[in-house]
Design a protein around this motif. Sequence first.
Motif, PDB file in Angstrom:
ATOM      1  N   VAL A 109      33.611  22.280 -36.541  1.00  0.00           N
ATOM      2  CA  VAL A 109      33.108  20.928 -36.813  1.00  0.00           C
ATOM      3  C   VAL A 109      34.221  19.955 -36.831  1.00  0.00           C
ATOM      4  O   VAL A 109      34.213  18.730 -36.353  1.00  0.00           O
TER       5      VAL A 109
ATOM      6  N   LEU B 159      26.087  18.638 -43.089  1.00  0.00           N
ATOM      7  CA  LEU B 159      26.322  18.282 -41.527  1.00  0.00           C
ATOM      8  C   LEU B 159      25.273  17.423 -41.199  1.00  0.00           C
ATOM      9  O   LEU B 159      25.647  16.437 -40.385  1.00  0.00           O
TER      10      LEU B 159
ATOM     11  N   VAL C  42      25.048  18.180 -32.938  1.00  0.00           N
ATOM     12  CA  VAL C  42      25.390  19.666 -33.071  1.00  0.00           C
ATOM     13  C   VAL C  42      24.291  20.673 -32.742  1.00  0.00           C
ATOM     14  O   VAL C  42      23.216  20.479 -33.222  1.00  0.00           O
TER      15      VAL C  42
END
Length: 309
Positions: free
Chosen positions: A38, A74, A47
């Motif tokens: 990442v 995330l 993602v």
Amino acid sequence: MRILHLSDSHLGRTLRVRGAPRGWTRALDHRAAVEHAVLAAGPVDLVVHTGDLFDRSRPPRAEVAQAAGWLVGLAQRVPVVVLRGNHDRRGLSRTVPVTTPGLHVVDHATRLVVAGLTLACVPFLSDAAGWAAAALRAVGPGADLLLCHQAVDGCHVPGVGGRSGFTFRVGAQRDTIGARHLPPGVTHLLCGHLHPRQVVGLGPATVVMPGSTERTSFSEREQVKGAALWELTSTVTWRWLDLPSRPMAVVAGPHDLGRLRPGTLTRLATPDPALEAEAMARGAWLVGAPTGAPPPAPRPPQRQVGLFG
Ligand SMILES: [Mn+2]
């Protein structure tokens, strides 16, 4: 539009070693790989993780908590899609916080609109005909990309250390899909399952398999690990994102000792006390029973074959 494509992270996978610091576990390497990916990808709009997020369908509680924290953090920054792989066979919605905004957990074939893209998502299925039907439903009136976790005709696991490689062929395995299983109009597949990275043509479509994010067995010891970075403009392109992996070595004789560094996961080709002592003196972490130890009790046959993901 930039997409980080991760796959086969096998979080929670462990490996018994001798010589590592107290408290170290191989699971730390697998966690570090996804976090590193990442960071290395830089800004992305989406993602996706195409299956085998966890190594086992019942991952350890601490690993589930760790992964949940990572995914929630995330998903606060970028939409995330996680797809069930064959290792996640009980489904990811039991282990991943499904109500998190921005986090899309796919246990069953579905069509998602995320970040302005239409994604046909088809988790692992154990037979090709069933996969074809599910993919047709998931694509519906059309999709920009197809996400899956499946072996495809022509994908390959290279031989290593004198063992021969293996190529998957439609019809030879029940779950391997061919061009005839693809819904019409599909041009790009973001695919998990095989652990060596590769690109395979399937009729009019291109299948991109970024492979596992860290090595999950010694058979992967010569493979570069990482992810894929997709760029969608008027065209669709991708490139590999390389990640550092913990070195692995098989030592067959003194000539192999020069490759060992502190922390190299090391297996002896044959038991040899002198060689083992030399390897440990170099800081290598030894995998397998100590030389001279009685042979381990036979283990029950394993359902999953690590070599093929
Ligand atoms: Mn896998």
